[in-house]
Design a protein around this motif. Structure first.
Motif, PDB file in Angstrom:
ATOM      1  N   ASP A 581      57.388  39.967  76.374  1.00  0.00           N
ATOM      2  CA  ASP A 581      56.045  38.677  76.387  1.00  0.00           C
ATOM      3  C   ASP A 581      55.987  38.040  74.878  1.00  0.00           C
ATOM      4  OD1 ASP A 581      54.771  36.959  78.740  1.00  0.00           O
ATOM      5  OD2 ASP A 581      52.903  37.328  78.431  1.00  0.00           O
ATOM      6  N   LEU A 640      58.666  39.100  79.704  1.00  0.00           N
ATOM      7  CA  LEU A 640      57.731  40.166  79.962  1.00  0.00           C
ATOM      8  C   LEU A 640      59.272  41.437  80.731  1.00  0.00           C
ATOM      9  CD1 LEU A 640      55.045  41.382  80.457  1.00  0.00           C
ATOM     10  CD2 LEU A 640      54.441  40.169  82.302  1.00  0.00           C
ATOM     11  N   GLN A 777      47.951  39.872  78.364  1.00  0.00           N
ATOM     12  CA  GLN A 777      48.675  39.502  78.929  1.00  0.00           C
ATOM     13  C   GLN A 777      48.308  38.292  80.075  1.00  0.00           C
ATOM     14  OE1 GLN A 777      50.964  41.503  82.172  1.00  0.00           O
ATOM     15  NE2 GLN A 777      51.514  40.318  82.974  1.00  0.00           N
TER      16      GLN A 777
END
Length: 799
Positions: A581, A640, A777
């Motif tokens: 990510d 991710l 995130q």
């Protein structure tokens, strides 16, 4: 006037230079040659044959290359020149070039002592080497089917013995052949279609001269036909060949073998141990009374299966398979159809046996240590046995531990490692349909799994330009517990080429090996060899890397060195380190040759452990360099859910010249991806609530979202949240996920100030502390709709 003339000359100079540059770059844009067919793919020993090769981009072909056994040679036949030419009085007119870049003719010479094994044939042109086609060598006269031969009165005459190559070109087509036989002559008629990759399901019939059917065969060897027949009288007879389903087409090819030929129907045993002598039983036709052959297996004989032929006074038989191994051999003895009379064997072992009696069952017993792992594999159908094996592993009490059939075609295989105690165990084999007979032979190997690996590489014929790079995708298959690093290297490179070895760690199944060419590397096409090495049991083991051509194994790999491309690529980064990510940028530099202003499309290749594109794990923002641009930034973002570990990528540049794509690569760049400690997953992508009037209460004014966390790499701490994009009039209750927790509920509540009738996009970010570092995130965007209150609610609030 002088000034005008000077201007014109300058313009002419510029145009002339541009024309030269364009012509130069056009010459660089050379298509790869491709082969599609050979007019003959079977040649008899001791013959010379003119063969037509068809394909694409075959113009300028300089030579024919063979891979496999030596002996064959070929020369390209120059096309005939017109007998009449044109001479023009003032020039500009000439005889047209009628050469065809889609086909060429070559003269193939097959020596009388050429081995009866297939070769690969390729064509070399200035732009590279073609894909391979298979060329077979036979001991029989080889002829082609001649149309029309689709009725008894049009039957093609054949002199026996012979091998006929033909096609069932259309639905319901039938091919007929007429031949002469003598009384009591034992003849063999075999169709090879299914076994050579044809979709044809053959139906072969033998007819007398009046058209009466004497014999018919279908599905004798797989889907292929086989008739073994004794002529009742001197005379002429007919063969009728069609597809069983009455189908046909350009790819419904077949090879029909006919004659009083030596033919091996079955052999026993199917293999032996090298360094020993083995007596094999033969059954078949026209074997001159030979029922046995004594074989000596040299101590250095190659391990694995190979084809053997019986060489008789009548000539060579059909090929049959034989396995060479290092395992001790054991010959099954009857009676052994129950546990109380089972044959005792010592492991490891290769058991040779036959199911001969009615509904025969063979049982073997052996001692096993607790938790020992064994692989029990049947080899039968692959050697031509009709046996459809059922294999049963049981303990001393009769309890079935595992059974199997059809693990590899009709052959069975058991892989078992859950033996609960030391002791005696039993292995039983029978036919799934309880059939038996002398031909129902088998070979069972019982052994502990041996760690091993194999490697493949593609493409089989890369092209590299002077001063540039080419890539080879190398794939490693690890078997039965092998988990070490594999090193892949090019061991035979022509002068001017160099390549660093590729290291594939245990978690990597593939990678890119980059071959580079110096600016003065010799032009041309050269064979190359790749080897893979790894440690097994503390010893270095080397395996030859198998090249792949369109995903099919090829016997030899080649590389072609071409003139320099109009541009080369370099990267600023020697390596890239990313977390899932996260993003990074790589500076790309394009060095253009003088006069080249074409667009260059930049992207990346590699990383994936399999054959997935790089975008399976990395988002690549493709960039195009225009005109004279020579520098760009290529953004890479790790997904991710990407693989973690270190893989290689290369930067790829493409430009189109004269309709052909020129591709250049950078040097390899290692990319290391590390695991993100947590992944957040909301249960909803859309939320909806209602802006309620003052003084009213309703569940419609609330919306809830459940967020789950997947923890990785030992992450146990709490996760806190922020929510961006929440409009005025809406409050958000952001409950954290506690340490070691798995989820939380986020609640939104609307007040009368909420903007009714509008939609918003929310961004949820979770933060967690791991290894003294805060990780954040963002989830996927969440759509929020704020609805206006229902008319009844407004009226109730106004009262």
């Amino acid at each position: 006037m002088k000034s005008s003339l000077l201007f014109d000359r300058k313009q002419f100079g510029r145009l002339g230079f541009a024309s030269v540059v364009l012509a130069s770059f056009t010459a660089i844009a050379q298509p790869v040659p491709k082969l599609t067919t050979l007019s003959q793919d079977w040649l008899q020993r001791g013959t010379t044959n003119e063969i037509t090769l068809t394909g694409e981009s075959l113009a300028g072909a300089s030579r024919i290359v063979f891979s496999g056994d030596a002996g064959l040679s070929a020369s390209i036949v120059a096309p005939e020149k017109p007998s009449v030419n044109i001479e023009a009085s003032i020039g500009g007119i000439s005889t047209a070039d009628t050469s065809d870049d889609k086909k060429l003719t070559a003269r193939f010479i097959v020596p009388a002592d050429a081995t009866l094994r297939p070769r690969e044939v390729r064509v070399v042109t200035p732009s590279g080497i073609s894909n391979p086609l298979t060329l077979n060598v036979s001991h029989l006269p080889e002829i082609a089917e001649k149309e029309p031969n689709n009725s008894t009165n049009q039957a093609q005459w054949i002199d026996l013995p012979v091998a006929v190559s033909g096609k069932i070109k259309a639905a319901a087509e039938v091919d007929y052949y007429r031949f002469k036989a003598m009384k009591d002559q034992r003849l063999v008629f075999e169709v090879q279609a299914f076994r050579i990759g044809s979709p044809m399901d053959s139906s072969l019939a033998l007819l007398d001269d009046s058209g009466k059917e004497l014999a018919r065969s279908e599905d004798a060897i797989g889907l292929d036909s086989l008739i073994e027949w004794t002529a009742p009288a001197d005379g002429e007879y007919l063969l009728q060949l069609r597809d069983f389903r009455y189908q046909g087409g350009g790819d419904f090819r077949y090879r029909l073998i006919a004659g009083a030929l030596p033919y091996v129907d079955s052999v026993f045993p199917f293999g032996g141990r090298r360094g020993q002598n083995v007596t094999i039983d033969l059954k078949g036709q026209n074997l001159e009374g030979a029922s046995q052959l004594n074989l000596h297996l040299d101590a250095t004989a190659p391990l694995g299966p190979q084809q053997l032929r019986a060489n008789t006074p009548r000539g060579y038989s059909n090929p049959f398979q034989f396995e060479v191994s290092d395992l001790p051999d054991f010959l099954e003895t009857e009676p052994n159809n129950a546990t109380n009379n089972a044959n005792a064997v010592k492991l490891p072992v290769a058991i040779n046996g036959r199911l001969t009696g009615e509904k025969d069952v063979d049982v073997f017993k052996f001692k096993v240590d607790r938790d020992q792992r064994l692989i029990c594999a049947v080899e039968a159908r692959r050697f031509g046995s009709p046996l459809d094996a059922l294999l049963i592993l049981s303990d001393a009490s009769g309890k079935i531990l595992q059974q199997n059939d059809d693990a590899d075609g009709a052959d069975a295989r058991i892989d078992f490692g859950e033996f609960k105690k030391d002791g005696e165990y039993f292995l039983t084999i029978r036919d799934l349909q309880d059939r038996s007979g002398d031909s129902f032979a088998y070979r069972i190997t019982i052994r502990e799994p041996a760690p091993d690996f194999s490697a493949r590489a593609l493409p089989d014929a890369p092209r590299v330009r002077r001063g540039g790079h080419a890539t080879l995708r190398c794939e490693v298959s690890r078997a039965t517990g092998f988990g070490d690093t594999v090193r892949v290297a090019v061991t035979e490179l022509p002068p001017g080429l160099f390549a660093e070895a590729l290291l594939l760690p245990p978690d990597a199944g593939s990678g890119l090996l980059v071959v580079s060419a110096s600016k003065d590397a010799a032009l041309g096409t050269f064979p190359i060899k790749l080897e893979a090495s790894g440690l097994i049991g503390g010893k270095l083991v080397t395996r030859t890397v198998e090249p792949l051509s369109n995903d099919r194994p090829a016997k030899q790999a080649f590389i072609t060195i071409l003139e320099a491309a109009p541009f080369t690529l370099d990267a600023s980064a020697f390596n890239v380190v990313l977390e899932q990510d996260q993003s990074a940028s790589v500076e790309v530099f394009a060095q253009r040759r003088e006069g080249f202003t074409g667009e260059i499309k930049l992207s990346a290749e590699g990383f994936s452990a399999g054959r997935d594109p790089v975008t399976r794990h990395l988002e690549v923002s493709e960039v195009t360099l225009k005109g004279n641009e020579a520098r760009a930034s290529l953004k890479l973002k790790a997904r991710l859910d990407s693989e973690v570990g270190t893989r290689t990528i290369v930067l790829r540049g493409e430009s189109t010249i004269d309709g052909q794509t020129i591709t250049q690569y950078s040097q390899a760049i290692p990319v290391t991806l590390s695991e993100f400690p947590f992944v957040l997953t909301p249960n909803l992508k859309k939320l909806s609530l209602t802006a309620l009037p003052p003084g009213t209460q309703s569940a419609a004014g609330e919306a809830s979202l459940i967020v789950k966390v997947a923890r990785r790499g030992g992450f146990t701490n709490e996760v806190t949240f922020t929510l961006d994009g929440v409009p005025e009039g809406i409050t958000a209750n952001l409950e954290k996920i506690p340490a070691n927790g798995s989820e939380t509920t986020i609640k939104l509540v609307a007040s009368e100030k909420a903007p009714a009738g509008k939609e918003f996009t929310l961004t949820l970010t979770g933060a967690g502390l791991h290894n003294d570092r805060t990780f954040r995130q963002k989830t996927a965007p969440i759509a929020l709709t704020v609805a206006a209150p229902a008319e009844e609610a407004v009226k109730a609030a106004s009262k």
